[in-house]
Design a protein around this motif. Structure first.
Motif, PDB file in Angstrom:
ATOM      1  N   UNK A  14      32.075  96.010  62.853  1.00 10.39           N
ATOM      2  CA  UNK A  14      30.975  95.605  62.174  1.00 10.39           C
ATOM      3  C   UNK A  14      30.849  93.891  62.843  1.00 10.39           C
ATOM      4  N   UNK A  15      31.941  93.161  62.537  1.00  6.13           N
ATOM      5  CA  UNK A  15      31.480  91.668  62.887  1.00  6.13           C
ATOM      6  C   UNK A  15      31.437  92.011  64.088  1.00  6.13           C
ATOM      7  N   UNK A  16      31.766  92.282  65.402  1.00  5.20           N
ATOM      8  CA  UNK A  16      31.021  92.203  66.746  1.00  5.20           C
ATOM      9  C   UNK A  16      29.911  93.364  67.414  1.00  5.20           C
ATOM     10  N   UNK A  17      29.692  93.896  66.372  1.00  8.63           N
ATOM     11  CA  UNK A  17      28.234  94.884  66.518  1.00  8.63           C
ATOM     12  C   UNK A  17      26.933  93.977  65.823  1.00  8.63           C
ATOM     13  N   UNK A  18      27.281  93.026  64.542  1.00  6.07           N
ATOM     14  CA  UNK A  18      26.622  91.459  64.668  1.00  6.07           C
ATOM     15  C   UNK A  18      26.261  90.763  65.315  1.00  6.07           C
ATOM     16  N   UNK A  19      27.338  90.834  66.578  1.00  8.04           N
ATOM     17  CA  UNK A  19      27.561  89.442  67.517  1.00  8.04           C
ATOM     18  C   UNK A  19      26.160  88.764  67.900  1.00  8.04           C
ATOM     19  N   UNK A  20      25.644  87.676  68.091  1.00 11.82           N
ATOM     20  CA  UNK A  20      24.945  87.151  68.511  1.00 11.82           C
ATOM     21  C   UNK A  20      24.645  87.573  70.178  1.00 11.82           C
ATOM     22  N   UNK A  21      26.088  88.377  70.862  1.00  7.59           N
ATOM     23  CA  UNK A  21      26.196  88.758  72.399  1.00  7.59           C
ATOM     24  C   UNK A  21      26.816  90.340  72.650  1.00  7.59           C
ATOM     25  N   UNK A  45      55.790  87.814  76.716  1.00  7.94           N
ATOM     26  CA  UNK A  45      54.876  88.625  75.249  1.00  7.94           C
ATOM     27  C   UNK A  45      53.736  89.492  75.998  1.00  7.94           C
ATOM     28  N   UNK A  46      53.818  90.448  77.110  1.00 11.16           N
ATOM     29  CA  UNK A  46      52.796  90.908  77.964  1.00 11.16           C
ATOM     30  C   UNK A  46      52.090  91.276  76.733  1.00 11.16           C
ATOM     31  N   UNK A  47      51.236  91.352  77.542  1.00 12.44           N
ATOM     32  CA  UNK A  47      49.724  91.914  76.995  1.00 12.44           C
ATOM     33  C   UNK A  47      49.275  93.694  77.744  1.00 12.44           C
ATOM     34  N   UNK A  48      48.740  93.983  77.397  1.00 12.77           N
ATOM     35  CA  UNK A  48      48.232  95.256  78.078  1.00 12.77           C
ATOM     36  C   UNK A  48      47.399  95.605  78.317  1.00 12.77           C
ATOM     37  N   UNK A  49      46.516  95.179  79.641  1.00 12.75           N
ATOM     38  CA  UNK A  49      45.181  95.351  79.477  1.00 12.75           C
ATOM     39  C   UNK A  49      44.351  96.401  79.888  1.00 12.75           C
ATOM     40  N   UNK A  50      45.490  97.878  79.872  1.00 16.10           N
ATOM     41  CA  UNK A  50      44.611  98.908  80.290  1.00 16.10           C
ATOM     42  C   UNK A  50      43.853  99.228  78.827  1.00 16.10           C
ATOM     43  N   UNK A  51      45.021  99.163  77.573  1.00 16.96           N
ATOM     44  CA  UNK A  51      44.339  99.446  76.273  1.00 16.96           C
ATOM     45  C   UNK A  51      43.039  98.966  75.246  1.00 16.96           C
ATOM     46  N   UNK A  52      42.356  99.929  74.899  1.00 17.06           N
ATOM     47  CA  UNK A  52      41.203  99.101  74.697  1.00 17.06           C
ATOM     48  C   UNK A  52      41.559  98.995  72.657  1.00 17.06           C
ATOM     49  N   UNK A  53      40.452  98.025  72.126  1.00 18.06           N
ATOM     50  CA  UNK A  53      40.185  97.094  70.756  1.00 18.06           C
ATOM     51  C   UNK A  53      41.444  98.212  70.135  1.00 18.06           C
ATOM     52  N   UNK A  54      40.726  99.375  69.596  1.00 17.61           N
ATOM     53  CA  UNK A  54      41.182 100.204  68.551  1.00 17.61           C
ATOM     54  C   UNK A  54      42.929 100.577  69.312  1.00 17.61           C
ATOM     55  N   UNK A  72      38.914 104.952  62.185  1.00 16.18           N
ATOM     56  CA  UNK A  72      39.848 104.003  62.662  1.00 16.18           C
ATOM     57  C   UNK A  72      40.899 103.405  62.064  1.00 16.18           C
ATOM     58  N   UNK A  73      39.466 103.381  60.875  1.00 18.93           N
ATOM     59  CA  UNK A  73      40.851 102.607  59.579  1.00 18.93           C
ATOM     60  C   UNK A  73      41.958 103.697  58.816  1.00 18.93           C
ATOM     61  N   UNK A  74      41.450 104.665  58.993  1.00 15.96           N
ATOM     62  CA  UNK A  74      42.330 105.622  58.724  1.00 15.96           C
ATOM     63  C   UNK A  74      42.951 106.168  59.444  1.00 15.96           C
ATOM     64  N   UNK A  75      43.049 106.159  61.173  1.00 14.40           N
ATOM     65  CA  UNK A  75      44.376 105.832  61.946  1.00 14.40           C
ATOM     66  C   UNK A  75      44.680 104.978  61.690  1.00 14.40           C
ATOM     67  N   UNK A  98      36.277  93.212  74.603  1.00  9.56           N
ATOM     68  CA  UNK A  98      36.558  94.408  74.002  1.00  9.56           C
ATOM     69  C   UNK A  98      35.276  95.159  73.612  1.00  9.56           C
ATOM     70  N   UNK A  99      34.505  96.323  74.250  1.00 13.48           N
ATOM     71  CA  UNK A  99      33.349  97.075  73.196  1.00 13.48           C
ATOM     72  C   UNK A  99      34.143  97.814  72.345  1.00 13.48           C
ATOM     73  N   UNK A 100      33.775  97.767  71.281  1.00 17.66           N
ATOM     74  CA  UNK A 100      33.803  98.268  70.361  1.00 17.66           C
ATOM     75  C   UNK A 100      32.874  99.553  69.026  1.00 17.66           C
ATOM     76  N   UNK A 101      33.054 100.223  68.905  1.00 21.36           N
ATOM     77  CA  UNK A 101      32.302 101.417  68.278  1.00 21.36           C
ATOM     78  C   UNK A 101      31.884 100.664  66.681  1.00 21.36           C
ATOM     79  N   UNK A 102      30.578 100.637  66.097  1.00 20.40           N
ATOM     80  CA  UNK A 102      29.853 100.682  65.347  1.00 20.40           C
ATOM     81  C   UNK A 102      29.838 101.843  64.819  1.00 20.40           C
ATOM     82  N   UNK A 103      29.463 102.308  65.010  1.00 19.21           N
ATOM     83  CA  UNK A 103      29.202 104.003  64.455  1.00 19.21           C
ATOM     84  C   UNK A 103      30.290 104.083  62.815  1.00 19.21           C
ATOM     85  N   UNK A 104      29.626 104.178  61.453  1.00 17.06           N
ATOM     86  CA  UNK A 104      30.353 104.369  60.524  1.00 17.06           C
ATOM     87  C   UNK A 104      31.603 105.567  60.625  1.00 17.06           C
ATOM     88  N   UNK A 105      31.110 106.260  60.953  1.00 18.42           N
ATOM     89  CA  UNK A 105      32.345 107.753  60.887  1.00 18.42           C
ATOM     90  C   UNK A 105      33.442 107.210  62.200  1.00 18.42           C
TER      91      UNK A 105
END
Length: 516
Positions: free
Chosen positions: A420-427, A249-258, A400-403, A388-395
């Motif tokens: 939003x969850x990760x942007x509010x995370x303490x680390x 059940x390989x994960x692809x380490x080269x793809x981002x969170x989205x 991404x939700x639309x995609x 995983x870095x993720x964008x917290x920009x509302x746009x």
């Protein structure tokens, strides 16, 4: 196509449905491909960890357990220490047997529990005859300095968050941030400083100390789902000590969170299509008509509960997040499709969503008495937000939700966006997508993908096989998450030949779907 509403944003951001992939400052961000590759075992400050001897104690009736001491922060090996709990399939260690370390996935799943309770359904008898199978709870998981956030009552409330009606986009984002910040604060208070150090690279480093504590020069390893990413991280950092590696059940380490979210949303959409095609051929299919009628019925049910959550007899609330989580569980394996028929029939004929509530509870680790045996959903989020870095920009989030919604109209709006969850995370995140650069030095390893796997799409295995020269790729034709299990002879024969005899084909090989 159904467009995600402001309420979907709240559902996605504040009470995400966890699949395989869903948070941030470590001293220095450390990646598997960094330039500092002096083995920790050769660094004086790590000598106490690599020189430790295990004290095995009988546990779980017929098993043996031990604790492995590791640094909480690998940038400060003289600082605070934590214990990684491991369990062996054998009561007494056999000096002639090798060790096979396993990880069942998640992130957040307990390898300790797998060996204690589920070993016979995880590996074949031939493997347990040859190996002492070692399960471990990675850092942040269950018994190993676990991520802790909420008590049982708080966990119920978190899972059942009901979005307020008539919110515009700005109000929805504000509510989502409030909920995410409250959770982050609870997690930091309850978990303590280890919350900053539950990333995958640190867990892979723990694995090398486990290897040394077991007295093994090389590590033999069986990883499932997220466990394949953990295994690849180890192989990238420690190629010289990689033994026989099986990654199913390989994960692809080269793809981002989205990209992970998109691929999984499409995977479950495809699995729904397969279920629908099967359902209409059954006498007990709860929906008359064609496969597309089954799919539209499911979409209508999701929308119905989105608009008006169901009050269960026990007083709890089945929100759309709970419903989707419960719906997904029996889709992991075609053997669950009959149960899905029962749940859909009860929902459609009686307006009863208890089956889905029950399956969602199973996924969340909730017992009938209301207690949670292990809140892996919270560890999942903590690890993913560090990895995983993720964008917290509302746009960006809205796009991404639309995609997700366009790619997977049924599941996309509810599988969520972690920005939003990760942007509010303490680390801050310490990881990022990466392509293997050193893992090829490990030599051969076996990667496995399943053509109809909804959680780890087969394309991930194919891409990782291309990125790691020397790997062998086994493709299993069929539906469901993961391929290696007792009874799947085409796959188990290949795995056993490799693990037990060291015999492995080169390149790519396929296992045809069994005749029906």
């Amino acid at each position: 196509m159904r467009r995600a509403s402001s309420r979907s944003l709240v559902t996605a951001a504040a009470a995400m449905v966890m699949v395989l992939t869903a948070c941030g400052a470590q001293t220095e961000p450390e990646q598997p491909s960094d330039d500092d590759r002096t083995p920790l075992a050769e660094q004086e400050e790590f000598a106490p960890y690599y020189g430790q001897e295990l004290t095995w104690q009988e546990c779980e009736g017929s098993r043996s357990c031990a604790s492995v001491t590791v640094p909480m922060d690998y940038a400060d090996p003289a600082g605070e220490r934590i214990e990684i709990e491991i369990i062996s399939s054998e009561t007494a260690q056999d000096d002639d047997a090798g060790y096979l370390l396993i990880n069942p996935g998640g992130p957040g799943s307990s390898g300790y529990d797998t060996v204690a309770d589920q070993l016979n359904g995880t590996v074949t008898d031939a493997v347990t005859d040859e190996y002492d199978v070692i399960g471990f709870d990675p850092r942040g998981v269950h018994r190993s300095a676990p991520v802790q956030c909420l008590d049982d009552e708080g966990m119920d409330a978190y899972r059942e968050q009901v979005q307020e009606e008539d919110l515009d986009e700005e109000q929805a984002r504000g509510l989502a941030r409030e909920q995410a910040a409250e959770l982050a604060g609870d997690c930091e208070d309850a978990t303590g400083p280890v919350l900053e150090h539950v990333d995958t690279v640190s867990a892979a480093r723990d694995m090398d100390i486990i290897r040394a504590a077991l007295g093994e020069e090389e590590l033999d390893y069986l990883g499932f789902s997220y466990g394949t990413k953990l295994g690849m991280t180890y192989a990238e950092r420690y190629p010289e000590t990689v033994g026989r590696f099986v990654l199913d059940g390989m994960m692809d380490t080269s793809v981002d969170s989205h990209e992970l979210e998109l691929a999984q949303a499409r995977g479950f959409e495809d699995a729904l299509q397969s279920y629908a095609e099967w359902c209409v051929e059954q006498e007990d299919c709860p929906v008359d008509g064609e496969p597309e009628d089954v799919i539209s019925t499911v979409q209508d049910l999701f929308e119905q509960i989105h608009q008006e959550p169901w009050e269960a007899p026990d007083g709890r609330t089945v929100t759309v997040s709970v419903l989707v989580s419960g719906f997904i569980l029996p889709m992991y394996d075609p053997q669950g499709w009959e149960f899905l028929n029962e749940g859909l029939s009860a929902a459609l004929d009686q307006g009863d969503f208890f089956h889905f509530q029950h399956w969602a509870d199973q996924s969340a680790g909730r017992a009938q008495d209301g207690s949670y045996d292990w809140m892996n959903q919270l560890a999942f989020g903590a690890i993913m937000c560090l990895d995983y870095p993720v964008s917290s920009d509302p746009e960006d989030i809205e796009q991404e939700v639309d995609e997700l919604t366009e790619a997977a109209p049924t599941f996309g709006p509810y599988l969520g966006h972690s920005g939003v969850t990760c942007d509010e995370w303490p680390h801050e995140p310490v990881g990022e997508p990466w392509e293997p650069e050193q893992a090829h030095q490990a030599g051969e390893m076996l990667m496995i993908g399943t053509t109809g796997d909804p959680a780890t799409p087969v394309q991930w295995a194919e891409n990782m096989h291309e990125l790691v020269p020397g790997s062998s790729l086994l493709i299993s034709e069929g539906e469901g998450h993961l391929a290696y299990r007792p009874g799947a002879e085409c796959v188990t024969d290949v795995v056993e030949d490799y693990l037990l005899e060291g015999e492995l084909f080169e390149g790519r090989q396929e296992c045809a779907a069994p005749a029906s």
